[in-house]
Motif scaffolding. Sequence first.
Motif, PDB file in Angstrom:
ATOM      1  N   ASP A  11       0.824  -1.208   0.000  1.00 49.70           N
ATOM      2  CA  ASP A  11       0.000   0.000   0.000  1.00 49.70           C
ATOM      3  C   ASP A  11       0.860   1.260   0.000  1.00 49.70           C
ATOM      4  OD1 ASP A  11      -2.437  -1.206  -0.151  1.00 49.70           O
ATOM      5  OD2 ASP A  11      -2.860  -1.123   1.993  1.00 49.70           O
ATOM      6  N   ASP A  12       1.863   1.294   0.884  1.00 46.19           N
ATOM      7  CA  ASP A  12       2.720   2.473   0.965  1.00 46.19           C
ATOM      8  C   ASP A  12       3.584   2.620  -0.285  1.00 46.19           C
ATOM      9  OD1 ASP A  12       1.755   3.294   3.425  1.00 46.19           O
ATOM     10  OD2 ASP A  12       3.214   2.134   4.559  1.00 46.19           O
ATOM     11  N   ARG A  13       4.029   1.507  -0.861  1.00 48.84           N
ATOM     12  CA  ARG A  13       4.787   1.578  -2.113  1.00 48.84           C
ATOM     13  C   ARG A  13       3.934   2.194  -3.222  1.00 48.84           C
ATOM     14  NH1 ARG A  13       9.144  -2.531  -2.819  1.00 48.84           N
ATOM     15  NH2 ARG A  13       9.616  -3.373  -0.768  1.00 48.84           N
ATOM     16  N   GLU A  14       2.709   1.715  -3.337  1.00 50.68           N
ATOM     17  CA  GLU A  14       1.835   2.226  -4.389  1.00 50.68           C
ATOM     18  C   GLU A  14       1.500   3.689  -4.158  1.00 50.68           C
ATOM     19  OE1 GLU A  14      -0.410   2.088  -7.933  1.00 50.68           O
ATOM     20  OE2 GLU A  14       1.197   0.843  -7.094  1.00 50.68           O
ATOM     21  N   MET A  15       1.295   4.069  -2.893  1.00 45.61           N
ATOM     22  CA  MET A  15       1.037   5.468  -2.576  1.00 45.61           C
ATOM     23  C   MET A  15       2.184   6.356  -3.021  1.00 45.61           C
ATOM     24  SD  MET A  15       2.041   7.879  -0.038  1.00 45.61           S
ATOM     25  CE  MET A  15       2.401   6.954   1.463  1.00 45.61           C
ATOM     26  N   LEU A  16       3.409   5.925  -2.758  1.00 48.04           N
ATOM     27  CA  LEU A  16       4.575   6.716  -3.154  1.00 48.04           C
ATOM     28  C   LEU A  16       4.764   6.710  -4.668  1.00 48.04           C
ATOM     29  CD1 LEU A  16       7.094   5.694  -0.345  1.00 48.04           C
ATOM     30  CD2 LEU A  16       5.964   7.912  -0.622  1.00 48.04           C
ATOM     31  N   ARG A  17       4.532   5.554  -5.310  1.00 46.20           N
ATOM     32  CA  ARG A  17       4.677   5.494  -6.767  1.00 46.20           C
ATOM     33  C   ARG A  17       3.722   6.460  -7.450  1.00 46.20           C
ATOM     34  NH1 ARG A  17       5.818  -0.306  -6.083  1.00 46.20           N
ATOM     35  NH2 ARG A  17       3.581  -0.749  -6.086  1.00 46.20           N
ATOM     36  N   ARG A  18       2.495   6.500  -6.982  1.00 56.19           N
ATOM     37  CA  ARG A  18       1.513   7.414  -7.581  1.00 56.19           C
ATOM     38  C   ARG A  18       1.866   8.859  -7.274  1.00 56.19           C
ATOM     39  NH1 ARG A  18      -4.284   4.970  -8.164  1.00 56.19           N
ATOM     40  NH2 ARG A  18      -3.821   2.752  -8.420  1.00 56.19           N
ATOM     41  N   GLY A  19       2.327   9.114  -6.049  1.00 60.79           N
ATOM     42  CA  GLY A  19       2.712  10.471  -5.695  1.00 60.79           C
ATOM     43  C   GLY A  19       3.866  10.989  -6.517  1.00 60.79           C
ATOM     44  N   MET A  20       4.797  10.097  -6.880  1.00 61.83           N
ATOM     45  CA  MET A  20       5.977  10.507  -7.634  1.00 61.83           C
ATOM     46  C   MET A  20       5.631  11.033  -9.024  1.00 61.83           C
ATOM     47  SD  MET A  20       8.746   7.565  -6.594  1.00 61.83           S
ATOM     48  CE  MET A  20       9.313   7.391  -4.904  1.00 61.83           C
ATOM     49  N   LEU A  21       4.454  10.702  -9.524  1.00 63.30           N
ATOM     50  CA  LEU A  21       4.045  11.219 -10.836  1.00 63.30           C
ATOM     51  C   LEU A  21       3.858  12.731 -10.820  1.00 63.30           C
ATOM     52  CD1 LEU A  21       1.393   8.500 -11.791  1.00 63.30           C
ATOM     53  CD2 LEU A  21       3.752   8.664 -12.584  1.00 63.30           C
ATOM     54  N   HIS A  22       3.706  13.290  -9.620  1.00 65.63           N
ATOM     55  CA  HIS A  22       3.377  14.710  -9.526  1.00 65.63           C
ATOM     56  C   HIS A  22       4.340  15.503  -8.642  1.00 65.63           C
ATOM     57  CE1 HIS A  22      -0.464  13.658 -11.397  1.00 65.63           C
ATOM     58  NE2 HIS A  22      -0.536  12.664 -10.536  1.00 65.63           N
ATOM     59  N   THR A  23       5.473  14.904  -8.281  1.00 65.20           N
ATOM     60  CA  THR A  23       6.377  15.615  -7.381  1.00 65.20           C
ATOM     61  C   THR A  23       7.007  16.849  -8.022  1.00 65.20           C
ATOM     62  OG1 THR A  23       8.126  14.047  -8.016  1.00 65.20           O
ATOM     63  CG2 THR A  23       6.944  13.601  -5.966  1.00 65.20           C
ATOM     64  N   HIS A  24       6.960  16.930  -9.351  1.00 64.51           N
ATOM     65  CA  HIS A  24       7.501  18.126 -10.007  1.00 64.51           C
ATOM     66  C   HIS A  24       6.741  19.377  -9.576  1.00 64.51           C
ATOM     67  CE1 HIS A  24       4.128  16.899 -12.547  1.00 64.51           C
ATOM     68  NE2 HIS A  24       4.041  18.159 -12.917  1.00 64.51           N
ATOM     69  N   LEU A  25       5.483  19.208  -9.147  1.00 57.99           N
ATOM     70  CA  LEU A  25       4.690  20.350  -8.705  1.00 57.99           C
ATOM     71  C   LEU A  25       5.231  20.929  -7.402  1.00 57.99           C
ATOM     72  CD1 LEU A  25       1.107  18.977  -9.432  1.00 57.99           C
ATOM     73  CD2 LEU A  25       2.346  20.709 -10.744  1.00 57.99           C
ATOM     74  N   VAL A  26       5.753  20.065  -6.559  1.00 57.49           N
ATOM     75  CA  VAL A  26       6.350  20.551  -5.315  1.00 57.49           C
ATOM     76  C   VAL A  26       7.589  21.373  -5.636  1.00 57.49           C
ATOM     77  CG1 VAL A  26       7.262  19.899  -3.058  1.00 57.49           C
ATOM     78  CG2 VAL A  26       5.475  18.501  -4.130  1.00 57.49           C
ATOM     79  N   GLU A  27       8.405  20.863  -6.565  1.00 51.41           N
ATOM     80  CA  GLU A  27       9.606  21.591  -6.957  1.00 51.41           C
ATOM     81  C   GLU A  27       9.237  22.933  -7.579  1.00 51.41           C
ATOM     82  OE1 GLU A  27      13.326  22.270  -6.623  1.00 51.41           O
ATOM     83  OE2 GLU A  27      12.628  20.242  -6.153  1.00 51.41           O
ATOM     84  N   GLU A  28       8.194  22.941  -8.405  1.00 53.94           N
ATOM     85  CA  GLU A  28       7.736  24.199  -9.009  1.00 53.94           C
ATOM     86  C   GLU A  28       7.324  25.191  -7.935  1.00 53.94           C
ATOM     87  OE1 GLU A  28       4.643  23.416 -11.796  1.00 53.94           O
ATOM     88  OE2 GLU A  28       5.863  22.037 -12.986  1.00 53.94           O
ATOM     89  N   ASN A  29       6.669  24.688  -6.887  1.00 55.65           N
ATOM     90  CA  ASN A  29       6.248  25.562  -5.800  1.00 55.65           C
ATOM     91  C   ASN A  29       7.450  26.237  -5.148  1.00 55.65           C
ATOM     92  OD1 ASN A  29       4.191  26.337  -3.513  1.00 55.65           O
ATOM     93  ND2 ASN A  29       5.901  25.363  -2.458  1.00 55.65           N
ATOM     94  N   TYR A  30       8.494  25.441  -4.864  1.00 51.84           N
ATOM     95  CA  TYR A  30       9.658  26.004  -4.200  1.00 51.84           C
ATOM     96  C   TYR A  30      10.457  26.913  -5.129  1.00 51.84           C
ATOM     97  CZ  TYR A  30       8.883  23.120  -0.107  1.00 51.84           C
ATOM     98  OH  TYR A  30       8.348  22.560   1.020  1.00 51.84           O
ATOM     99  N   GLN A  31      10.489  26.613  -6.412  1.00 52.80           N
ATOM    100  CA  GLN A  31      11.216  27.460  -7.354  1.00 52.80           C
ATOM    101  C   GLN A  31      10.554  28.821  -7.505  1.00 52.80           C
ATOM    102  OE1 GLN A  31      11.500  25.157 -10.948  1.00 52.80           O
ATOM    103  NE2 GLN A  31      13.145  23.841 -10.170  1.00 52.80           N
ATOM    104  N   GLY A  32       9.259  28.881  -7.239  1.00 49.40           N
ATOM    105  CA  GLY A  32       8.548  30.146  -7.380  1.00 49.40           C
ATOM    106  C   GLY A  32       8.588  31.023  -6.147  1.00 49.40           C
ATOM    107  N   LEU A  33       9.281  30.603  -5.096  1.00 46.98           N
ATOM    108  CA  LEU A  33       9.317  31.370  -3.857  1.00 46.98           C
ATOM    109  C   LEU A  33      10.513  32.308  -3.833  1.00 46.98           C
ATOM    110  CD1 LEU A  33       8.452  28.592  -1.250  1.00 46.98           C
ATOM    111  CD2 LEU A  33       6.904  30.276  -2.238  1.00 46.98           C
TER     112      LEU A  33
END
Length: 320
Positions: free
Chosen positions: A215-237
Motif C-alpha cells: 500500500d505504501d509503495r503504491e502510494m509513493l509510486r503514484r505520488g511521484m508522478l506529480h512531485t515536479h509540482l512541489v519543486e515548481e512551488n519552491y522554485q517560485g518562492l
Amino acid sequence: MEVLSFTERMFVKTMFRDRMADLNGLAFEDFFIRIMTARYADFVEVRTHGSIGDLSSDGLRLHDGKLYACYAPETFDADSARDVKKKFTGDLTGALAKRAGEFQTFVFVYNDPRRGLHPEITQLLAQARRGHAPLAFETLGPRQLLGELFRLVKYQIEEVFGAPIPVEDVVYGVGLEDLKPLLDHLVERRRQTNGQQSPREVSALKMDYNQLDEDDREMLRRGMLHTHLVEENYQGLTDVTERDEVAADFNAYYRGIATVYSTAADVVYELEKYVAGNRHLDRASARALSVVLAYFFETCDILAEPPTGWTPPAREPALT
C-alpha cells in the motif's frame, strides 16, 4: 466477493483515522465490536447485563480462546493511567474467576493512535505474563484494528462505517492548489537546523531497504508522478532557503519517530499525520499528501537510504 482497490483502501484509511480521532469509552467499544463481529464468525460480543455485569470482558472468540477487554479513555494522563491499571487488574481478576477455562489469551484493546501503549501499561502487561503463566497476553491497537478492517470485503466495511465507499477514479490529477495547504503546514512546523546535505536522487532500492508494504509503495509510486509540482512551488518562492529548512525539519522529525516505531508502516503513518496536521483529508487532500511524501522520499529527506552496495535479500523461489 468485491475487495478494495488501492484508491478505496486509501479512502478507508482516511475514514478510519477520522473516526478513531473522536472515539473513546463506549463509542470505541461499539466500533471495535462492529469490526470484530464482521471479521470473525466465532466472535461474541459481551454486553453488561443486570447484576452480573459484562463478566469482565467486551468480547470473546469462542474457537480461538481470546478474551478482549477495551480501554479507551478520552485522554491518557497520570490519572487515567491509574484508572486503566485498576480496570485492567479488575477485568483480569474477574475474567479468571468468572470465565475460567473459556479463554487462553487476554487481549488488551486500546484506542490511542498517537502515542501507543503507555509505559505503565506495558509494565503491567509484563507483570501479568509472569504472574499468570501459561495464560498469554496480547495488545490490539488502532493499527492492528485497521488491519482487521482491511481483511473485510467492501460491503462489510461499508456496513461498519454506515457509509458507502466511493468507487470512481483510478486516474487523477493533482494541482498546486491541492498541495499548498500541506506545504504551508510544513512551513509552519519548520525549525532552524545546523547544515544539512543537499537533496539528491535516490535508487529504487530504497523501498526494499525500508521494507515498505505494498500500500505504501503504491502510494509513493503514484505520488511521484506529480512531485515536479512541489519543486515548481519552491522554485517560485522568493525565500530560496525555504525548501531546505522544511526538508531539514521533516528529516529531524523522521529521525525522532524512527527511534520510537519499529515498522516502516508505523513510521509512514506518523509522517502522514505530520504533514496533514489536524485537518480533515478529503480525497483531493489525501492525493496531495501522497505527492508531498513522495517528494521528500525521492530527495532522501525521509526514510533510510540503503548503504552502498546493498542488495535486497533473495526471495524464496515459487513452488511449482
